[in-house]
Write an enzyme that holds these catalytic residues in place. Structure first.
Site, short mmCIF file in Angstrom:
data_model
loop_
_atom_site.label_atom_id
_atom_site.label_comp_id
_atom_site.label_asym_id
_atom_site.label_seq_id
_atom_site.Cartn_x
_atom_site.Cartn_y
_atom_site.Cartn_z
N HIS A 153 21.92 30.15 39.20
CA HIS A 153 21.64 29.59 40.55
C HIS A 153 21.04 29.08 41.03
CE1 HIS A 153 22.59 29.77 45.19
NE2 HIS A 153 21.46 29.53 44.97
N GLN A 202 19.67 26.15 39.06
CA GLN A 202 20.05 25.44 38.58
C GLN A 202 21.32 24.66 38.68
OE1 GLN A 202 17.24 24.38 35.70
NE2 GLN A 202 18.96 23.68 34.94
N HIS A 211 22.02 24.30 42.30
CA HIS A 211 21.54 24.37 43.24
C HIS A 211 20.77 22.83 43.40
CE1 HIS A 211 20.13 25.31 47.84
NE2 HIS A 211 19.07 24.63 47.32
#
Length: 112
Positions: free
Chosen positions: A79, A81, A83
């Protein structure tokens, strides 16, 4: 190798800085829409500072792996990465939109 808790903390730090960067990039677009280009570019610079912090955290994980120390891949890391990459895309688009609004302003002024 980082512990699960350390990876979670790195992940949350990446999410924090990527989120801040994305917010700055979105603010830059809003400023560009009103032709406040210096302020918009200032927001892009603020976004870059946040990206630098996020990348420092990411680099820690990459260095571990390069040194043969595999880290556990958690959902929160994936998540984080995601984001970060999304925020980078927003920043790239913000730069393009600033340029576009500058051209629009020039065209409007040329019509006068």
């Amino acid at each position: 190798m980082q512990t699960t808790e350390e990876i979670q903390m790195l992940s949350f730090t990446i999410i924090l800085h990527a989120g801040n960067a994305r917010s700055h990039a979105m603010e830059a677009i809003s400023l560009a829409k009103t032709y406040q280009f210096d302020d918009a570019r200032g927001k892009i610079e603020e976004a870059e500072k946040e990206f630098t912090e996020a990348h420092h955290q990411q680099t820690k994980l990459l260095q571990d792996e390069a040194n043969g120390q595999a880290n556990e891949v958690t959902v929160i890391l994936v998540h984080a990465q995601d984001h970060l990459m999304t925020a980078m895309t927003v920043k790239d688009l913000a730069n393009e939109m600033i340029d576009m609004y500058e051209k629009m302003q020039s065209m409007e002024e040329a019509k006068k």
